[in-house]
Design a protein around this motif. Structure first.
Motif, PDB file in Angstrom:
ATOM      1  N   LYS A 208       0.838  -1.208   0.000  1.00 36.89           N
ATOM      2  CA  LYS A 208       0.000   0.000   0.000  1.00 36.89           C
ATOM      3  C   LYS A 208       0.856   1.234   0.000  1.00 36.89           C
ATOM      4  O   LYS A 208       1.261   1.686   1.052  1.00 36.89           O
ATOM      5  N   TRP A 242       2.745  -0.096  -9.114  1.00 37.10           N
ATOM      6  CA  TRP A 242       1.894  -0.812 -10.065  1.00 37.10           C
ATOM      7  C   TRP A 242       0.449  -0.823  -9.603  1.00 37.10           C
ATOM      8  O   TRP A 242       0.163  -0.742  -8.402  1.00 37.10           O
ATOM      9  N   GLY A 243      -0.467  -0.952 -10.552  1.00 36.58           N
ATOM     10  CA  GLY A 243      -1.848  -1.258 -10.218  1.00 36.58           C
ATOM     11  C   GLY A 243      -2.011  -2.773 -10.287  1.00 36.58           C
ATOM     12  O   GLY A 243      -1.187  -3.462 -10.897  1.00 36.58           O
ATOM     13  N   ILE A 244      -3.080  -3.285  -9.686  1.00 36.18           N
ATOM     14  CA  ILE A 244      -3.274  -4.737  -9.670  1.00 36.18           C
ATOM     15  C   ILE A 244      -3.463  -5.282 -11.087  1.00 36.18           C
ATOM     16  O   ILE A 244      -3.105  -6.420 -11.390  1.00 36.18           O
ATOM     17  N   GLU A 245      -3.993  -4.436 -11.989  1.00 33.70           N
ATOM     18  CA  GLU A 245      -4.180  -4.928 -13.369  1.00 33.70           C
ATOM     19  C   GLU A 245      -2.854  -5.297 -14.025  1.00 33.70           C
ATOM     20  O   GLU A 245      -2.778  -6.259 -14.801  1.00 33.70           O
ATOM     21  N   SER A 246      -1.792  -4.556 -13.683  1.00 35.38           N
ATOM     22  CA  SER A 246      -0.477  -4.890 -14.220  1.00 35.38           C
ATOM     23  C   SER A 246      -0.040  -6.268 -13.746  1.00 35.38           C
ATOM     24  O   SER A 246       0.592  -7.018 -14.485  1.00 35.38           O
ATOM     25  N   LEU A 248      -2.095  -8.739 -12.914  1.00 36.55           N
ATOM     26  CA  LEU A 248      -2.923  -9.718 -13.639  1.00 36.55           C
ATOM     27  C   LEU A 248      -2.432  -9.897 -15.071  1.00 36.55           C
ATOM     28  O   LEU A 248      -2.454 -11.003 -15.612  1.00 36.55           O
ATOM     29  N   ALA A 249      -1.980  -8.804 -15.686  1.00 36.08           N
ATOM     30  CA  ALA A 249      -1.502  -8.886 -17.066  1.00 36.08           C
ATOM     31  C   ALA A 249      -0.194  -9.675 -17.121  1.00 36.08           C
ATOM     32  O   ALA A 249       0.013 -10.476 -18.026  1.00 36.08           O
ATOM     33  N   VAL A 264       2.222  -4.336   6.599  1.00 39.75           N
ATOM     34  CA  VAL A 264       1.075  -5.175   6.304  1.00 39.75           C
ATOM     35  C   VAL A 264       1.537  -6.303   5.376  1.00 39.75           C
ATOM     36  O   VAL A 264       2.271  -6.074   4.424  1.00 39.75           O
ATOM     37  N   GLN A 272      -7.138 -11.806  -2.768  1.00 40.99           N
ATOM     38  CA  GLN A 272      -8.418 -11.349  -3.318  1.00 40.99           C
ATOM     39  C   GLN A 272      -8.500 -11.625  -4.821  1.00 40.99           C
ATOM     40  O   GLN A 272      -9.550 -11.414  -5.415  1.00 40.99           O
ATOM     41  N   TRP A 273      -7.388 -12.032  -5.420  1.00 37.96           N
ATOM     42  CA  TRP A 273      -7.368 -12.212  -6.874  1.00 37.96           C
ATOM     43  C   TRP A 273      -7.047 -13.658  -7.226  1.00 37.96           C
ATOM     44  O   TRP A 273      -5.928 -13.984  -7.615  1.00 37.96           O
ATOM     45  N   PRO A 274      -8.043 -14.556  -7.092  1.00 33.04           N
ATOM     46  CA  PRO A 274      -7.812 -15.971  -7.391  1.00 33.04           C
ATOM     47  C   PRO A 274      -7.479 -16.207  -8.862  1.00 33.04           C
ATOM     48  O   PRO A 274      -7.043 -17.304  -9.229  1.00 33.04           O
ATOM     49  N   GLU A 275      -7.669 -15.181  -9.719  1.00 31.57           N
ATOM     50  CA  GLU A 275      -7.342 -15.342 -11.141  1.00 31.57           C
ATOM     51  C   GLU A 275      -5.835 -15.445 -11.340  1.00 31.57           C
ATOM     52  O   GLU A 275      -5.372 -15.902 -12.376  1.00 31.57           O
TER      53      GLU A 275
END
Lengths: 324, 332
Positions: A208, A242-246, A248-249, A264, A272-275
């Motif tokens: 964070k 980074w954002g979380i989309e990066s 995932l990509a 933390v 939170q992102w099982p993908e």
């Protein structure tokens, strides 16, 4: 340009030493001569000159006896070089080894308390090129204090640094042993993992905001040695946000989460992102942050931990191959 | 009404701005680090995609983020327009009455105490913003004091909050400082549907209240004495407007941090293009502000992908030159 101040410390840049290659020898002869004349009090041992990360030449006079470390990793190296008694001040982040916690604290590494620092009367300050400001450097130089600047971004940088500090502090044998262990462990881990398929890795520095380690960083080098490929491309920023989309990509096979004590734990965030492949295959790896982010002797432990996490190579196997 | 506004076919504002908003919406949904064709995007929306990553990116990341950008942009612009009118001050922005300082102090206190998880951070920021607003209103006696006293006490409360904030940052270790600065510069990466559902009611109700006060806002721009002469109950109207605009700002700041420039300039741009009547200015600012922030956020994700740059930098870089151009055009 050479400046000689009242307390007799020399601070000169690389150009000077190029122009005057025999300078070190001359000073030494000079000091030995003075010592023989019985004029100079104090240690007459002559330490070697070394070149720091900014190309400045440091040392060449008597071996530093009062050292302040503004970098936690350098504190670790100094303790490993067994010059504990010469350390007069450390930062509030210097927590390893245990005795470091009881050394006088001069504040945080970015802005140490100059007054406390000056009161400690150091003859050598070790600071990091990326954590301390040029203003701090010129203030310290103005106070006539020798400053050694470090900027290690790889395992081999770290080994080189240990050797340099060893020369500067007259601890060559100890330094050589430490550096050799580090070099050999790296070589061994590299060999043990080189014939295995590379694993794509994301190194999380904090969650964070989501700060990740890019190219030209110690983490990037460590992962590479342990048979991994950092998914963060080399960019303008060594530690980009980074954002979380990066994530995932890039979908790395392994995500390294190494929270510092009190931080933390990013694992909860990633779950939170099982993908994500790394979450699906349960490959969120936690390794003590100080083993892999501090350029010091504990990188040996970090390399073994990474080899195990990325390729299942047991630390015993590394030990068996390296320390034969 | 400005020259420019008179020359613009003001009747077209609704279809024009709705069209721009639609384009910004689609653009924001279609850009990001994950490469997706437009056909992929349509596929996800009509349920024809079997790629769970694309599905997650669109529904869990881009859609909430785009909607949040829209909501934040719209709220800041509407609140900015209201504050500019009621304070009769063209430099007024949504943060003028200490909301930003209060929210920042609340958020950084939460980070400092280690409560950065889940809803603690926005909750603390919201409470901080409301506390600052309440203090300003109480000190300046908002219902009867002058607008100068209000601005002044807002600025002072803001400074007090900043001082406490700097002290907290000084106390904090480096990681927490970085987290705090990331929050302070404003970003939309916290976007989640539960946050949206939390702030949307505030934003919608506050907007309707302000829109209902359009006539009062018009009168305020004539000066308070004129407004009173024309039969406006100054104290009641001012309190209503402040409360609505303040809560609107507090709710969006609590989830998006301090995103600058939108609330200051979008109302001015709309006033220049479509005239100062608030019945039109407020909804037009909402549409334009939403489109502007969606567009800016999409760029902030795209320019240095996979890294993200702070959206506040993009809003200022895009908005300032355009605003200066309009000012110049309006003078000539």
């Amino acid at each position: 340009m050479t400046t000689k101040d009242r307390s007799g410390h020399f601070l000169n840049n690389k150009q000077t030493s190029d122009l005057m290659p025999h300078r070190k020898k001359n000073i030494c002869i000079h000091i030995v001569f003075l010592a023989m004349m019985g004029i100079l009090m104090g240690p007459s041992v002559c330490a070697e000159q070394v070149v720091d990360a900014l190309g400045r030449t440091v040392g060449g006079e008597s071996t530093p006896q009062r050292i302040v470390s503004l970098v936690p990793a350098m504190t670790e190296i100094l303790f490993a070089l067994e010059v504990e008694d010469q350390i007069v001040g450390v930062t509030s982040y210097c927590n390893y080894p245990d005795p470091a916690k009881f050394k006088p604290k001069i504040g945080e590494y970015a802005n140490p308390n100059l007054e406390i620092l000056a009161t400690l009367n150091p003859d050598l300050v070790v600071m990091a090129a990326d954590a301390s400001s040029p203003e701090l450097l010129s203030r310290l130089e103005g106070l006539g204090i020798s400053v050694y600047i470090v900027y290690p971004r790889s395992v081999s940088d770290t080994a080189g640094l240990i050797r340099s500090l060893g020369r500067l502090l007259e601890k060559q044998p100890k330094a050589e042993a430490l550096a050799a262990t580090l070099d050999e462990t790296a070589e061994c881990v590299r060999n043990l993992t080189s014939d295995r398929p590379r694993v794509s890795v994301l190194c999380t520095v904090m969650s964070k905001p989501l700060v990740v380690a890019g190219g030209n960083t110690l983490l990037d080098d460590m992962v590479g040695i342990a048979g991994g490929d950092n998914v963060v491309p080399e960019g303008i920023n060594r530690y980009p946000t980074w954002g979380i989309e990066s994530v995932l990509a890039a979908d790395p096979e392994v995500i390294l989460v190494s929270p510092h004590p009190g931080q933390v734990d990013p694992s909860a965030f990633y779950r939170q992102w099982p993908e994500l492949k790394a979450v699906k295959n349960n490959r969120l790896v936690t390794i003590d942050a100080d083993w892999i982010q501090r350029p010091g002797p504990r990188l040996v432990a970090g390399l073994k931990a990474l080899a195990k996490a990325l390729h299942g190579v047991s630390p015993e196997l590394v030990d068996g191959r390296c320390l034969n | 009404m400005s020259e420019l506004a008179r020359s613009t076919r003001t009747i077209f504002w609704l279809p024009l701005l709705t069209g721009i908003l639609g384009i910004a919406f689609v653009y924001s949904l279609s850009v990001g680090p994950l490469t997706m064709s437009f056909a992929d995007l349509i596929g996800v929306f009509i349920g024809q995609s079997d790629d769970p990553t694309q599905f997650a990116v669109v529904y869990k990341i881009r859609l909430p983020r785009t909607l949040l950008a829209g909501l934040v942009g719209a709220s800041l612009s509407v609140a900015g327009a209201a504050f500019q009118a009621v304070l009769r001050n063209p430099l007024a922005d949504p943060y003028i009455l200490g909301v930003s300082g209060g929210a920042a102090l609340g958020a950084v206190t939460a980070i400092w105490l280690g409560f950065s998880a889940a809803l603690f951070l926005p909750g603390a920021a919201f409470l901080g913003a409301l506390a600052a607003l309440a203090l300003v209103y109480w000190v300046a006696q908002a219902h009867r004091g002058s607008s100068h006293t209000l601005i002044l006490s807002g600025v002072i409360v803001g400074s007090l909050a900043s001082a406490l904030l700097l002290f907290l940052l000084w106390l904090s270790p480096i990681d927490q400082t970085r987290a705090a600065i990331f929050w302070l510069t404003g970003n939309l990466s916290m976007a989640e549907f539960r946050l949206l559902s939390w702030i949307t009611p505030f934003a919608v109700i506050a907007f309707l209240v302000l829109w209902a006060e359009s006539r009062s806002l018009d009168l305020f721009t004539q000066g308070e004495e004129t407004a009173a002469d024309l039969g406006l109950s100054i104290g009641r109207a001012r309190l209503t407007i402040f409360a609505a605009a303040g809560i609107m700002t507090a709710s969006v700041v609590s989830v998006a941090g301090l995103i600058g420039f939108v609330g200051l300039t979008v109302p001015h741009i709309i006033r220049l293009l479509f005239g100062p009547a608030h019945r039109r200015l407020l909804p037009a600012s909402a549409l334009a502000g939403a489109a502007f922030l969606m567009f800016a956020d999409a760029l902030s994700r795209q320019l240095y992908a996979p890294a993200e740059i702070p959206v506040g930098v993009v809003t200022a870089l895009l908005g300032a030159p355009f605003f200066l151009y309009l000012l110049r055009l309006n003078r000539s």
